[in-house]
Write a protein that holds these residues in place. Structure first.
Motif, PDB file in Angstrom:
ATOM      1  N   ILE A  53       0.837  -1.262   0.091  1.00 21.92           N
ATOM      2  CA  ILE A  53       0.142   0.045  -0.006  1.00 21.92           C
ATOM      3  C   ILE A  53       0.908   1.163   0.116  1.00 21.92           C
ATOM      4  O   ILE A  53       0.479   2.320  -0.612  1.00 21.92           O
ATOM      5  CB  ILE A  53      -1.105   0.216   1.243  1.00 21.92           C
ATOM      6  N   VAL A  54       1.880   1.080   0.785  1.00 24.81           N
ATOM      7  CA  VAL A  54       2.566   2.489   0.909  1.00 24.81           C
ATOM      8  C   VAL A  54       3.475   2.722  -0.589  1.00 24.81           C
ATOM      9  O   VAL A  54       3.565   3.618  -0.843  1.00 24.81           O
ATOM     10  CB  VAL A  54       3.980   2.222   1.819  1.00 24.81           C
ATOM     11  N   ARG A  55       3.836   1.613  -1.056  1.00 27.56           N
ATOM     12  CA  ARG A  55       4.646   1.854  -2.559  1.00 27.56           C
ATOM     13  C   ARG A  55       3.500   2.506  -3.326  1.00 27.56           C
ATOM     14  O   ARG A  55       3.924   3.156  -4.215  1.00 27.56           O
ATOM     15  CB  ARG A  55       5.012   0.504  -3.118  1.00 27.56           C
ATOM     16  N   ASP A  56       2.263   1.856  -3.408  1.00 28.10           N
ATOM     17  CA  ASP A  56       1.131   2.410  -4.494  1.00 28.10           C
ATOM     18  C   ASP A  56       0.891   3.936  -3.983  1.00 28.10           C
ATOM     19  O   ASP A  56       0.909   4.733  -5.003  1.00 28.10           O
ATOM     20  CB  ASP A  56       0.047   1.724  -4.238  1.00 28.10           C
ATOM     21  N   LYS A  57       0.856   4.296  -2.710  1.00 28.02           N
ATOM     22  CA  LYS A  57       0.771   5.629  -2.491  1.00 28.02           C
ATOM     23  C   LYS A  57       2.011   6.724  -2.762  1.00 28.02           C
ATOM     24  O   LYS A  57       1.763   7.514  -3.340  1.00 28.02           O
ATOM     25  CB  LYS A  57       0.444   5.661  -0.998  1.00 28.02           C
ATOM     26  N   VAL A  58       2.901   6.116  -2.798  1.00 26.90           N
ATOM     27  CA  VAL A  58       4.350   6.813  -3.196  1.00 26.90           C
ATOM     28  C   VAL A  58       4.130   7.046  -4.576  1.00 26.90           C
ATOM     29  O   VAL A  58       4.677   8.062  -5.198  1.00 26.90           O
ATOM     30  CB  VAL A  58       5.624   6.322  -2.777  1.00 26.90           C
ATOM     31  N   LEU A  59       4.055   5.954  -5.328  1.00 22.82           N
ATOM     32  CA  LEU A  59       3.820   6.142  -6.773  1.00 22.82           C
ATOM     33  C   LEU A  59       2.617   6.805  -7.295  1.00 22.82           C
ATOM     34  O   LEU A  59       3.196   7.680  -8.378  1.00 22.82           O
ATOM     35  CB  LEU A  59       3.551   4.646  -7.328  1.00 22.82           C
TER      36      LEU A  59
END
Length: 177
Positions: A53-59
């Protein structure tokens, strides 16, 4: 190092006459050998889920801020879980382990109770495990914050790509701080 090996070493400490040797062996056993396997199943699942989820939000953030970026990668993900959430995860792992141990005892024919007692005990443990799994999944304040490093080739306004790192902190609600 397996837990049974640690137990045998601990039992053998009784025979050590030198108190300093006992203290040193205790330190090695409980502060060096054990923490390597201290991550539980629930915690590992939660870390993987949160990291995704964190990776998706950063992207999402990178797509909205940069004109163009490519060849990205992530490093050093850390979830700083609250003590309360960590305790709930540990309780969940405890019940999962008890279920596995009970089934293993039955499979190895070391369970001393009857089939009815086994089913009752298994049913109680499964209910408690499901209860804590629901609590883990619906826990409101799981983390103090998440941390991750995002590397990417970013095209500047002059047209030159720059390979750059950004360190992100995200809140419990996955908002970039």
């Amino acid at each position: 190092m397996k837990l049974s090996e640690l137990w045998n070493l601990t039992k053998n400490m009784i025979h050590i006459k030198n108190k300093l040797a006992k203290v040193l062996l205790s330190f090695v056993l409980w502060f060096v050998a054990l923490p390597g396997g201290a991550v539980g199943f629930t915690e590992l699942q939660q870390i993987k889920k949160d990291e995704r989820i964190v990776r998706d939000k950063v992207l999402e953030w990178a797509d909205s801020v940069f004109y163009f970026h490519e060849d990205y990668r992530f490093e050093n993900f850390h979830a700083h879980y609250t003590d309360e959430f960590y305790m709930v995860m540990l309780r969940n792992d405890q019940y999962k382990k008890k279920i596995e141990d009970l089934q293993l005892a039955k499979q190895n024919k070391t369970y001393s109770g009857s089939e009815v007692q086994f089913q009752e005990e298994l049913s109680v443990l499964k209910k408690k495990y499901k209860k804590f799994q629901i609590i883990v999944d619906s826990f409101v304040s799981r983390v103090k914050y998440f941390e991750i490093i995002f590397w990417s080739n970013i095209k500047t306004k002059h047209g030159y790509p720059v390979y750059y790192a950004h360190r992100f902190k995200l809140s419990n609600d996955f908002f970039i701080m």
